[in-house]
Design an enzyme around this catalytic site. Structure first.
Site, PDB file in Angstrom:
ATOM      1  CG  ASP A 116      -1.807   1.168   1.365  1.00 47.43           C
ATOM      2  OD1 ASP A 116      -2.012   1.873   0.357  1.00 47.43           O
ATOM      3  OD2 ASP A 116      -2.319   1.401   2.476  1.00 47.43           O
ATOM      4  CG  ASP A 292      -3.816   4.769  -1.857  1.00 42.28           C
ATOM      5  OD1 ASP A 292      -3.123   3.768  -1.581  1.00 42.28           O
ATOM      6  OD2 ASP A 292      -4.774   5.149  -1.161  1.00 42.28           O
TER       7      ASP A 292
END
Length: 401
Positions: A116, A292
């Site tokens: 992430d 992201d």
């Protein structure tokens, strides 16, 4: 004596040159969950819940940044405060996750991890974690000779009232074969309200300023310890052949040169975009955006997104969620660093929403919680090869090979 000293230095240098030098290595990535139901359709209400999860993550990052630095990550008008401020993100089963393997401890214990770029910390389920850890592989610091307790507890609270508590440790962590020593790990010992059998834990790849633990990410630790050949990691996200490259880029996966844009604030990987166009019409310009990998969609402020969809007469079916004919996906491009990157119709199509198979959900969604901040998640990243340069604090994009 001096000649002996110089001879010794020369011998050591020759030995160092002769030893194998580190090269960038890759982790194969797979996608283990989607936003679709068992029959392949998209439920707008479930999608709205996923948007709320992305909003909450943005709020948590802003709170951690302010706590760690004393400054605001966003303008107060751009960030609404919520009850779960300060909690660190874990990704639930409804998200689309890009996962691969890491090792932690001595001897190494292997885990399947969600990577992430929108968070920083490393979380693993502990050996005595409750039923909420489901079928996950458990990390046991008691059997690792390199594990050290920090004597600090942590508590993570979520928008849906789920929570996790545990202890902080340091231990060795290997990513694509590169070992970080004394890496801070959050070890969950008790949890309620969440479970996942898709992956064991979450590894953040963002900056220390948004860390719940006030610690470097694993990759930043590798860079500071000189363990990687280059302070760069890169992603290819696709239906096949996906990978996380560690210590450089994979030249076989991109074509042409990279277009770089600087990080404007070292929290998440936050950059400035030039423009967003739909069917040749510019709708947004000069916008801040977070790249992201932990978010499946593209998320922007409600007004701009409504203007974008108004161009093609799409219908809002849930707050911030729009439907349009499946065979009428528009031409959307995002310009970064002066270069326009088109988004494929495949990535813009979230999936069908009814049994007719003719009406689909667009993959760009609106939010009242993000101000002018955009989140460029999986929907964008699947159209480019993305390189994250820690040393120069910038993100590069290139066309996929």
């Amino acid at each position: 004596m001096r000649s002996l000293f110089l001879s010794s230095i020369a011998a050591l240098y020759a030995l160092a040159v002769a030893l194998p030098q580190p090269h960038p290595l890759s982790i194969s990535l797979t996608k283990k969950s989607t936003l679709k139901t068992a029959d392949g359709r998209v439920d707008p209400a479930s999608l709205r819940a996923h948007i709320s999860s992305a909003e909450a993550k943005l709020q948590r990052n802003a709170a951690a940044f302010e706590r760690n630095t004393g400054a605001a990550l966003f303008s107060p008008s751009h960030t609404k405060r919520a009850a779960a401020l300060g909690s660190a993100p874990l990704i639930d089963d409804a998200n689309r996750n890009w996962i691969g393997a890491i090792e932690a401890g001595t001897p190494p214990q292997t885990f399947t991890i969600n990577f992430d770029t929108g968070s920083t910390d490393l979380f693993l389920p502990g050996s005595i974690c409750g039923n909420a850890c489901g079928g996950q592989q458990r990390y046991n610091p008691e059997i690792s000779s390199s594990a050290e307790p920090l004597g600090e507890p942590f508590k993570v609270e979520y928008m849906d009232n789920s929570m996790a508590t545990g202890d902080l440790y340091t231990d060795s962590v290997s990513l694509a074969g590169f070992k970080a020593t004394a890496q801070t790990i959050g070890v969950a010992l008790n949890a309620s309200g969440f479970s996942s059998e898709k992956y064991d834990g979450l590894m953040g790849l963002a900056f220390k300023s948004i860390s719940k633990f006030g610690a470097d990410s694993v990759f930043h630790t590798l860079v500071s310890q000189g363990a990687v050949p280059e302070p760069v990691f890169a992603f290819k996200l696709a239906s096949s052949g996906s990978e996380l490259r560690v210590g450089g880029v994979n030249s076989a996966l991109h074509q042409g040169s990279f277009t770089y844009t600087p990080v404007i604030k070292e929290g998440a990987w936050q950059i400035t975009g030039d423009a967003i166009e739909i069917d040749g019409k510019e709708v947004v310009n000069a916008f801040p955006a977070i790249v992201d990998s932990g978010t499946s969609l593209i998320l922007g402020n409600s007004f701009d997104v409504s203007q974008l969809y108004a161009t093609i007469n799409a219908t809002e079916v849930e707050k911030g969620v729009y439907a349009l004919p499946c065979d009428a996906m528009p031409a959307v491009s995002i310009t970064l660093g002066g270069k326009s990157f088109p988004l494929s119709a495949e990535t813009l199509n979230q999936g069908t929403m009814d049994s007719s198979g003719t009406i689909c959900i667009g993959a760009i969604h609106g939010s009242d919680e993000v101000g002018d901040q955009w989140i460029l998640g999986d929907v964008f990243m699947r159209n480019v090869y993305s390189a994250f340069d820690v040393e120069n604090s910038r993100v590069g994009f290139a066309e996929l090979a």
